[in-house]
Scaffold this active site. Sequence first.
Site, PDB file in Angstrom:
ATOM      1  N   PHE A 224     -12.740  -4.960   0.335  1.00 23.31           N
ATOM      2  CA  PHE A 224     -13.863  -3.923  -0.512  1.00 23.31           C
ATOM      3  C   PHE A 224     -15.455  -3.969   0.291  1.00 23.31           C
ATOM      4  O   PHE A 224     -16.124  -4.630  -0.427  1.00 23.31           O
ATOM      5  CB  PHE A 224     -13.803  -4.410  -1.944  1.00 23.31           C
ATOM      6  CG  PHE A 224     -12.900  -3.546  -2.751  1.00 23.31           C
ATOM      7  CD1 PHE A 224     -11.934  -2.797  -2.192  1.00 23.31           C
ATOM      8  CD2 PHE A 224     -12.547  -3.870  -4.011  1.00 23.31           C
ATOM      9  CE1 PHE A 224     -10.930  -2.281  -2.911  1.00 23.31           C
ATOM     10  CE2 PHE A 224     -11.644  -3.417  -4.892  1.00 23.31           C
ATOM     11  CZ  PHE A 224     -10.880  -2.505  -4.321  1.00 23.31           C
ATOM     12  N   PRO A 225     -15.352  -4.150   1.490  1.00 22.48           N
ATOM     13  CA  PRO A 225     -16.611  -4.585   2.259  1.00 22.48           C
ATOM     14  C   PRO A 225     -17.785  -3.570   1.673  1.00 22.48           C
ATOM     15  O   PRO A 225     -19.077  -3.716   1.801  1.00 22.48           O
ATOM     16  CB  PRO A 225     -16.319  -4.163   3.789  1.00 22.48           C
ATOM     17  CG  PRO A 225     -15.317  -3.265   3.677  1.00 22.48           C
ATOM     18  CD  PRO A 225     -14.320  -3.606   2.601  1.00 22.48           C
ATOM     19  N   LEU A 226     -17.415  -2.207   1.134  1.00 27.04           N
ATOM     20  CA  LEU A 226     -18.421  -1.409   0.611  1.00 27.04           C
ATOM     21  C   LEU A 226     -18.370  -1.314  -0.848  1.00 27.04           C
ATOM     22  O   LEU A 226     -19.050  -0.426  -1.510  1.00 27.04           O
ATOM     23  CB  LEU A 226     -18.035  -0.097   1.214  1.00 27.04           C
ATOM     24  CG  LEU A 226     -18.572   0.162   2.806  1.00 27.04           C
ATOM     25  CD1 LEU A 226     -18.244   1.551   3.237  1.00 27.04           C
ATOM     26  CD2 LEU A 226     -19.791  -0.384   3.144  1.00 27.04           C
TER      27      LEU A 226
ATOM     28  N   TYR B 119       0.778  -1.400  -0.027  1.00 25.69           N
ATOM     29  CA  TYR B 119       0.120  -0.054   0.080  1.00 25.69           C
ATOM     30  C   TYR B 119       0.935   1.237  -0.016  1.00 25.69           C
ATOM     31  O   TYR B 119       1.503   1.578   1.037  1.00 25.69           O
ATOM     32  CB  TYR B 119      -0.976   0.258   1.017  1.00 25.69           C
ATOM     33  CG  TYR B 119      -1.850  -1.218   1.112  1.00 25.69           C
ATOM     34  CD1 TYR B 119      -2.129  -1.906   0.105  1.00 25.69           C
ATOM     35  CD2 TYR B 119      -2.634  -1.391   2.371  1.00 25.69           C
ATOM     36  CE1 TYR B 119      -2.987  -3.000   0.159  1.00 25.69           C
ATOM     37  CE2 TYR B 119      -3.505  -2.468   2.506  1.00 25.69           C
ATOM     38  CZ  TYR B 119      -3.766  -3.246   1.461  1.00 25.69           C
ATOM     39  OH  TYR B 119      -4.668  -4.279   1.487  1.00 25.69           O
TER      40      TYR B 119
ATOM     41  N   GLY C 132     -17.554   2.002  -2.487  1.00 25.26           N
ATOM     42  CA  GLY C 132     -18.400   3.154  -2.719  1.00 25.26           C
ATOM     43  C   GLY C 132     -19.698   2.825  -3.498  1.00 25.26           C
ATOM     44  O   GLY C 132     -20.614   3.568  -3.106  1.00 25.26           O
TER      45      GLY C 132
END
Length: 287
Positions: free
Chosen positions: A212-214, A67, A217
């Site tokens: 990427f739990p959301l 990252y 976006g």
Amino acid sequence: MSTENLAAPSGTFSLGGDLPVVRLGYGTMQLPGEGVWGPPRDHDEALRVLRRAVEIGVTFFDTADSYGPYVAEDLLREALHPYADDVVIATKAGLTRQGPGTWTPLGQPAYLRQEVEMSLRRLDLERIDLFQLHRVDENYPLADQVGELKALQDEGKIRHIGLSEVSVAQLQEAQTTADIVSVQNLYNLANRDAEELLDHCTRENVAFIPWFPLATGALSQDDGPLADAARDHGATPSQLALAWLLQRSPVMLPIPGTSSVDHLESNTAAASIELSDEEFKALEAAA
């Protein structure tokens, strides 16, 4: 500024049976610049986000050497060191970076060892609580990749070992070499391809960390699939998506990431949302 423990209602999970974390954590992938490359757009805000996360009860921080690369680990040390006793930092190696948005697996055992040593230095730790193989590199036997992490564990440099983006078969294969306490796969309300792995982890009490739990976006849009249910519930779409994940399995450890303190507080407030069985199924169907 309130110091209310927003994360606590999500409950706790013990990694490996001996390392408790608050289930709703924080992922650092959005702290570096565009394409997860280079320094953050706002360095001071990145530090505020990390420190605020601790203030509102987050104890589990997920990061990786790739990252930035290295940027997120450096920010964690700058913001939080010396770490509170209950703070658990999970990092990873196994993906190399050639530019923004470019990720190339490398599981050469000597390289993994080097990256563990460098992460220890960057994070200013004597032992990494959870070290995850970021990707399985098909050019090297899985037993050799996990075996090198097991050797580092035996040397006291890693406490627990995890995997990322694996199948049930790969998890089981890795478990013949070392104890695996967590997996991290793509999973959210809109993408449930890892359902079989999640069910397996639930049965085996292995932590499941959805990245990427959301859906970066997509699930949080005001006109998205969760918008109507969110209005009815007096919550945001993001909060409902996270509440659904927390309710989906007791081994689920969502790590929503953000570079904004406001979004951090809003996401973390999802820990206190309780869904009825009907609401849970309706959200599943809507997404």
